[in-house]
Design a protein around this motif. Structure first.
Motif, PDB file in Angstrom:
ATOM      1  N   PHE A  39      67.995  96.118 129.143  1.00 19.70           N
ATOM      2  CA  PHE A  39      67.345  96.243 130.448  1.00 19.70           C
ATOM      3  C   PHE A  39      65.860  95.934 130.311  1.00 19.70           C
ATOM      4  CE2 PHE A  39      70.762  99.415 130.259  1.00 19.70           C
ATOM      5  CZ  PHE A  39      71.496  99.117 131.410  1.00 19.70           C
ATOM      6  N   PRO A  40      65.336  94.986 131.077  1.00 18.19           N
ATOM      7  CA  PRO A  40      63.876  94.814 131.084  1.00 18.19           C
ATOM      8  C   PRO A  40      63.246  95.965 131.865  1.00 18.19           C
ATOM      9  CG  PRO A  40      64.911  93.317 132.647  1.00 18.19           C
ATOM     10  CD  PRO A  40      66.019  94.035 131.955  1.00 18.19           C
ATOM     11  N   VAL A  41      62.181  96.536 131.321  1.00 20.58           N
ATOM     12  CA  VAL A  41      61.475  97.621 131.995  1.00 20.58           C
ATOM     13  C   VAL A  41      59.974  97.430 131.817  1.00 20.58           C
ATOM     14  CG1 VAL A  41      63.335  99.329 131.762  1.00 20.58           C
ATOM     15  CG2 VAL A  41      61.606  99.175 129.987  1.00 20.58           C
ATOM     16  N   ASN A  42      59.222  97.779 132.875  1.00 16.03           N
ATOM     17  CA  ASN A  42      57.785  97.861 132.692  1.00 16.03           C
ATOM     18  C   ASN A  42      57.484  99.263 132.184  1.00 16.03           C
ATOM     19  OD1 ASN A  42      58.294  98.643 135.592  1.00 16.03           O
ATOM     20  ND2 ASN A  42      56.111  99.125 135.473  1.00 16.03           N
ATOM     21  N   PHE A  43      56.471  99.379 131.330  1.00 14.86           N
ATOM     22  CA  PHE A  43      56.251 100.630 130.612  1.00 14.86           C
ATOM     23  C   PHE A  43      54.775 100.867 130.352  1.00 14.86           C
ATOM     24  CE2 PHE A  43      56.236  97.402 127.384  1.00 14.86           C
ATOM     25  CZ  PHE A  43      55.375  97.851 126.402  1.00 14.86           C
ATOM     26  N   VAL A  44      54.486 102.087 129.944  1.00 12.22           N
ATOM     27  CA  VAL A  44      53.171 102.441 129.413  1.00 12.22           C
ATOM     28  C   VAL A  44      53.399 103.228 128.123  1.00 12.22           C
ATOM     29  CG1 VAL A  44      51.988 102.476 131.645  1.00 12.22           C
ATOM     30  CG2 VAL A  44      52.980 104.592 130.741  1.00 12.22           C
ATOM     31  N   ILE A  45      52.372 103.234 127.290  1.00 16.48           N
ATOM     32  CA  ILE A  45      52.412 104.002 126.046  1.00 16.48           C
ATOM     33  C   ILE A  45      51.553 105.242 126.237  1.00 16.48           C
ATOM     34  CG2 ILE A  45      51.807 104.026 123.592  1.00 16.48           C
ATOM     35  CD1 ILE A  45      54.105 102.118 124.237  1.00 16.48           C
TER      36      ILE A  45
END
Length: 145
Positions: A39-45
């Motif tokens: 699944f492509p996901v936008n993310f933050v660390i």
């Protein structure tokens, strides 16, 4: 990222996290039974965790059945590329404080869909590779390995 030793170089954990922080789009890999999904996901660390949001659906169901996941992000230029893989455990954020903290990091959907489930991936291992992009070596003659 020292690529002076060859076209492929292992990155340290710290270098891998630094590169992950430069990206916003990655791939979540789940495994339930004999089914593997990407699944492509936008993310933050956030520190040593990956945070993303998702709607109700197969992604969230699969994470509930098996919380062991892989996450991959990469990038490239004309001369260099890199890839980082995080093996970890995913969990849905439950408390208001956790959700508010995730929101404070700028975690917002890229597309106009309602994504009310917040998920974190706690890293168990992080591996990265850097690649120097060059012409393919000649196919005949002696090859240096």
């Amino acid at each position: 990222m020292d690529n002076t030793h060859g076209p492929v170089v292992a990155l340290s954990v710290a270098e891998s996290w630094t590169l992950l922080r430069t990206q916003q789009l990655g791939r979540l890999i789940t495994n339930v039974g004999e089914r593997i999904d990407v699944f492509p996901v936008n993310f933050v660390i956030d520190a040593d965790q990956i945070l993303f949001r998702t709607a109700e659906g197969s992604k969230l169901v699969e994470l509930t059945i098996n919380d062991e996941v892989l996450f991959e992000a990469d990038d490239h230029t004309d001369t260099h590329a890199w890839s980082v893989i995080v093996r970890g455990t995913a969990r849905r954020l439950e408390t208001d404080a956790e959700v508010q903290h995730a929101d404070s990091l700028g975690l917002a959907p890229w597309i106009p869909t309602l994504k009310t489930n917040y998920v974190s991936i706690a890293a168990k291992s992080v591996t990265g590779r850097a690649f120097r992009l060059e012409e393919e070596p000649a196919r005949d003659g002696v090859q240096l390995y």
